[in-house]
Design an enzyme around this catalytic site. Sequence first.
Site, PDB file in Angstrom:
ATOM      1  N   GLY A 266       0.742  -1.087   0.003  1.00 21.16           N
ATOM      2  CA  GLY A 266      -0.067  -0.107   0.084  1.00 21.16           C
ATOM      3  C   GLY A 266       0.719   1.246   0.009  1.00 21.16           C
ATOM      4  O   GLY A 266       0.363   2.488   0.148  1.00 21.16           O
ATOM      5  N   GLU A 308       4.708  -6.102   1.320  1.00 20.36           N
ATOM      6  CA  GLU A 308       4.352  -6.662   0.013  1.00 20.36           C
ATOM      7  C   GLU A 308       4.036  -5.326  -0.978  1.00 20.36           C
ATOM      8  O   GLU A 308       2.894  -4.992  -1.194  1.00 20.36           O
ATOM      9  CB  GLU A 308       3.359  -7.546  -0.158  1.00 20.36           C
ATOM     10  CG  GLU A 308       2.726  -7.887   1.171  1.00 20.36           C
ATOM     11  CD  GLU A 308       1.442  -8.817   1.115  1.00 20.36           C
ATOM     12  OE1 GLU A 308       1.637 -10.015   0.641  1.00 20.36           O
ATOM     13  OE2 GLU A 308       0.377  -8.455   1.318  1.00 20.36           O
ATOM     14  N   PRO A 309       4.882  -4.410  -1.217  1.00 19.99           N
ATOM     15  CA  PRO A 309       4.503  -3.398  -2.257  1.00 19.99           C
ATOM     16  C   PRO A 309       4.263  -3.861  -3.549  1.00 19.99           C
ATOM     17  O   PRO A 309       5.022  -4.658  -3.996  1.00 19.99           O
ATOM     18  CB  PRO A 309       5.832  -2.483  -2.273  1.00 19.99           C
ATOM     19  CG  PRO A 309       7.080  -3.475  -1.786  1.00 19.99           C
ATOM     20  CD  PRO A 309       6.411  -4.409  -1.031  1.00 19.99           C
ATOM     21  N   ARG A 311       2.558  -1.332  -6.320  1.00 19.20           N
ATOM     22  CA  ARG A 311       2.653   0.035  -6.980  1.00 19.20           C
ATOM     23  C   ARG A 311       3.997   0.434  -6.639  1.00 19.20           C
ATOM     24  O   ARG A 311       4.662   1.116  -7.673  1.00 19.20           O
ATOM     25  CB  ARG A 311       1.739   0.825  -6.181  1.00 19.20           C
ATOM     26  CG  ARG A 311       1.558   2.244  -6.858  1.00 19.20           C
ATOM     27  CD  ARG A 311       0.550   3.004  -5.938  1.00 19.20           C
ATOM     28  NE  ARG A 311      -0.588   2.504  -5.189  1.00 19.20           N
ATOM     29  CZ  ARG A 311      -1.730   2.285  -5.802  1.00 19.20           C
ATOM     30  NH1 ARG A 311      -2.196   3.066  -7.071  1.00 19.20           N
ATOM     31  NH2 ARG A 311      -2.779   1.626  -5.196  1.00 19.20           N
ATOM     32  N   ARG A 348      -7.750   3.871 -14.488  1.00 18.38           N
ATOM     33  CA  ARG A 348      -7.744   4.395 -12.956  1.00 18.38           C
ATOM     34  C   ARG A 348      -8.469   5.910 -12.795  1.00 18.38           C
ATOM     35  O   ARG A 348      -9.044   6.049 -11.738  1.00 18.38           O
ATOM     36  CB  ARG A 348      -6.241   4.330 -12.403  1.00 18.38           C
ATOM     37  CG  ARG A 348      -5.662   2.898 -12.394  1.00 18.38           C
ATOM     38  CD  ARG A 348      -4.325   2.988 -11.509  1.00 18.38           C
ATOM     39  NE  ARG A 348      -4.599   3.472 -10.272  1.00 18.38           N
ATOM     40  CZ  ARG A 348      -4.314   4.468  -9.690  1.00 18.38           C
ATOM     41  NH1 ARG A 348      -3.999   5.450 -10.225  1.00 18.38           N
ATOM     42  NH2 ARG A 348      -4.570   4.473  -8.366  1.00 18.38           N
ATOM     43  N   TYR A 352     -11.212   5.439 -10.107  1.00 12.26           N
ATOM     44  CA  TYR A 352     -11.026   6.183  -8.620  1.00 12.26           C
ATOM     45  C   TYR A 352     -10.674   7.539  -8.779  1.00 12.26           C
ATOM     46  O   TYR A 352     -10.272   8.179  -7.652  1.00 12.26           O
ATOM     47  CB  TYR A 352      -9.456   5.617  -8.107  1.00 12.26           C
ATOM     48  CG  TYR A 352      -9.274   4.033  -8.274  1.00 12.26           C
ATOM     49  CD1 TYR A 352     -10.313   3.145  -7.526  1.00 12.26           C
ATOM     50  CD2 TYR A 352      -8.527   3.564  -8.919  1.00 12.26           C
ATOM     51  CE1 TYR A 352     -10.081   1.734  -7.842  1.00 12.26           C
ATOM     52  CE2 TYR A 352      -8.115   2.287  -8.982  1.00 12.26           C
ATOM     53  CZ  TYR A 352      -8.869   1.365  -8.476  1.00 12.26           C
ATOM     54  OH  TYR A 352      -8.658  -0.034  -8.673  1.00 12.26           O
ATOM     55  N   CYS A 379     -15.997   5.300 -25.977  1.00 17.09           N
ATOM     56  CA  CYS A 379     -17.521   6.024 -25.860  1.00 17.09           C
ATOM     57  C   CYS A 379     -17.936   6.105 -24.663  1.00 17.09           C
ATOM     58  O   CYS A 379     -18.957   5.194 -24.381  1.00 17.09           O
ATOM     59  CB  CYS A 379     -18.426   5.100 -26.869  1.00 17.09           C
ATOM     60  SG  CYS A 379     -17.853   5.402 -28.637  1.00 17.09           S
ATOM     61  N   GLU A 380     -17.370   6.861 -23.876  1.00 16.27           N
ATOM     62  CA  GLU A 380     -17.689   7.040 -22.336  1.00 16.27           C
ATOM     63  C   GLU A 380     -17.408   8.407 -22.006  1.00 16.27           C
ATOM     64  O   GLU A 380     -16.344   8.840 -22.477  1.00 16.27           O
ATOM     65  CB  GLU A 380     -16.954   6.161 -21.218  1.00 16.27           C
ATOM     66  CG  GLU A 380     -17.161   4.679 -21.380  1.00 16.27           C
ATOM     67  CD  GLU A 380     -18.343   4.140 -20.633  1.00 16.27           C
ATOM     68  OE1 GLU A 380     -18.990   4.587 -19.698  1.00 16.27           O
ATOM     69  OE2 GLU A 380     -18.917   3.057 -21.203  1.00 16.27           O
ATOM     70  N   TYR A 408      -0.872  -0.959 -12.122  1.00 17.39           N
ATOM     71  CA  TYR A 408      -2.312  -1.026 -12.331  1.00 17.39           C
ATOM     72  C   TYR A 408      -3.238  -0.410 -13.591  1.00 17.39           C
ATOM     73  O   TYR A 408      -4.248  -0.108 -13.680  1.00 17.39           O
ATOM     74  CB  TYR A 408      -3.212  -0.438 -10.929  1.00 17.39           C
ATOM     75  CG  TYR A 408      -2.734  -1.031  -9.692  1.00 17.39           C
ATOM     76  CD1 TYR A 408      -3.029  -2.618  -9.646  1.00 17.39           C
ATOM     77  CD2 TYR A 408      -1.968  -0.587  -8.826  1.00 17.39           C
ATOM     78  CE1 TYR A 408      -2.531  -3.197  -8.253  1.00 17.39           C
ATOM     79  CE2 TYR A 408      -1.545  -1.400  -7.446  1.00 17.39           C
ATOM     80  CZ  TYR A 408      -1.716  -2.533  -7.313  1.00 17.39           C
ATOM     81  OH  TYR A 408      -1.556  -3.198  -6.271  1.00 17.39           O
TER      82      TYR A 408
HETATM   83  N1  LLP Z   1      -0.889  -6.946  -0.545  1.00 17.69           N
HETATM   84  C1  LLP Z   1      -2.138  -7.251  -0.744  1.00 17.69           C
HETATM   85  C2  LLP Z   1      -2.725  -8.273  -0.106  1.00 17.69           C
HETATM   86  C3  LLP Z   1      -2.910  -6.590  -1.660  1.00 17.69           C
HETATM   87  O1  LLP Z   1      -4.279  -6.706  -1.776  1.00 17.69           O
HETATM   88  C4  LLP Z   1      -2.378  -5.577  -2.571  1.00 17.69           C
HETATM   89  C5  LLP Z   1      -3.207  -4.703  -3.360  1.00 17.69           C
HETATM   90  C6  LLP Z   1      -0.936  -5.132  -2.242  1.00 17.69           C
HETATM   91  C7  LLP Z   1      -0.075  -6.226  -1.365  1.00 17.69           C
HETATM   92  C8  LLP Z   1      -0.155  -4.355  -2.925  1.00 17.69           C
HETATM   93  O2  LLP Z   1      -0.586  -2.838  -2.779  1.00 17.69           O
HETATM   94  P1  LLP Z   1       0.289  -1.639  -3.668  1.00 17.69           P
HETATM   95  O3  LLP Z   1       1.560  -1.889  -2.729  1.00 17.69           O
HETATM   96  O4  LLP Z   1       0.273  -2.031  -4.886  1.00 17.69           O
HETATM   97  O5  LLP Z   1      -0.605  -0.522  -3.329  1.00 17.69           O
HETATM   98  N2  LLP Z   1      -6.164  -1.402  -8.613  1.00 17.69           N
HETATM   99  C9  LLP Z   1      -5.972  -0.375  -7.346  1.00 17.69           C
HETATM  100  C10 LLP Z   1      -4.926  -0.941  -6.175  1.00 17.69           C
HETATM  101  C11 LLP Z   1      -5.646  -2.194  -5.879  1.00 17.69           C
HETATM  102  C12 LLP Z   1      -4.764  -2.888  -4.915  1.00 17.69           C
HETATM  103  C13 LLP Z   1      -5.059  -4.386  -4.594  1.00 17.69           C
HETATM  104  N3  LLP Z   1      -4.409  -4.813  -3.355  1.00 17.69           N
HETATM  105  C14 LLP Z   1      -5.217   0.865  -7.897  1.00 17.69           C
HETATM  106  O6  LLP Z   1      -5.102   1.051  -9.155  1.00 17.69           O
HETATM  107  O7  LLP Z   1      -4.927   1.926  -7.066  1.00 17.69           O
END
Ligand code: LLP
Length: 450
Positions: A266, A308-309, A311, A348, A352, A379-380, A408
């Site tokens: 996250g 667990e990064p 993004r 995105r 969002y 077409c949106e 993403y």
């Molecule tokens: N660990 C778990 C269990 C997760 O569900 C996720 C993301 C991550 C790690 C990695 O999160 P990150 O570090 O990438 O933020 N589609 C959305 C993001 C959905 C994330 C889902 N899970 C977007 O485009 O912002």
Amino acid sequence: MPVNSTDPPMPQLTETDRELFPVTAGLDSGENITIGGCSIPDLVAEFGSPLYIYDEDTVRHMCRQFAGGFKQAYERSHVEYSSKAFANPALARIIAEEGLHMDIVTGGELVFAKAANFPPDRLNFHGNNKGREELAEAIDYRIGRVTIDSFYEIGLLNEVASERGVRQKVLLRVSPSVDPHTHMLTTTGVLDSKFGFSIETGAAAEAVERAMAAQNLEVVGLHFHLGSPIFELEPYSQAIDYVLNFAAQMRDAHGLRLAEFNPGGGFAVGYIGERLPPPISAYASEISEAVRSGCDRYGLDEPLLTVEPGRAIVARAGVAVYTVGGIKRIPEVRVYVSVDGGMGDNIRPALYSSRYTVRRVREPYATPQEKVTVVGKYCESGDFIAKDVDLPPLEPGDLLCTPASGAYAVPMASNYNMTTRPAIVMVKDGDARLIRRRETYADLLATSLV
Ligand code: LLP
């Protein structure tokens, strides 16, 4: 070449843009943006438009920043790349070479990991509804960890593991009821969520008891994930304290040994100059400090720490490039600039309301003359890239690019309106190699039957 003091200074990206673009980004002598030593117009001439460009040096840089940053703050730690942010065999190979672990959430992501020969003991299988087949495929690949998300899965995984004569190492995903103040659609660790066993309702305690009693499961630790992107540090320490307290209660009640602890991913990234994230070192020290002090407070041995990064490893490495088509001026209302991509390759903004920086590829810092809204070709009416941004004058055929597009976008891409998904190239030291070819009309027809 020696620099002559009378030469005009080489143009370069602004300080803010250097934070958003890949680490190798610059400007060439014609003032076109370059990535990994390749000028963007040359890449488009070779590979077409729209185009996603990934910079290998930036991926490696981010892997090292994370692994090094966390090791420095907490020796027994490792980093697990969350492959949903961008699953690709060429990328997975780099992740493996950098020594990271990787998480997957479907059989499809497992196939990509296998295609890169990703070491199975460094894989963790997440997901709130894994199927029997998917679990079987993962166990057959000798996957290191499965993170269990539901009571149904405790029974199912135990059964699949027992059929294969395996005792599978598992973590349990708990939900700590902490709000990380991010978009509602990307918040996961609150009570009202489909993910994880809630500690607050008592479900998590029951899950620990049941999973520990399952013969073919070995519970090695706990996991939670709050959501993303998280620009604040405090939600992490708040949730860590709560979960470690819970772990101590489970040790006393059921003999749980917290050998491993995973407070998720996250970590935020910079999409626009006005909102930059805390440095990785700040996340690392907040999380490490919270784990150490929680263990001390609740009398736990310090566990192996995993983060667990997704993004934060790939967003900055990726730049999307589009070509300008029609321009529509509505006097005193808005200027719409249409490009050849949009919500099909990056949903995105529509999903969002995510904001992106847009730069004209040629002379990006030429004086802007008006605010424009960059829209896609779908077409949106909700199909946009960026609203009301200052850009230099544009004409059909000009190239625009959006930095921080490596996470993403492509993985959530669709064939809406029967469009083909763009090509992806990986650049390094002036070379570009295709890591996913552009789809063709034949690909679109391939799965349909007449
Ligand atoms: N660990 C778990 C269990 C997760 O569900 C996720 C993301 C991550 C790690 C990695 O999160 P990150 O570090 O990438 O933020 N589609 C959305 C993001 C959905 C994330 C889902 N899970 C977007 O485009 O912002």
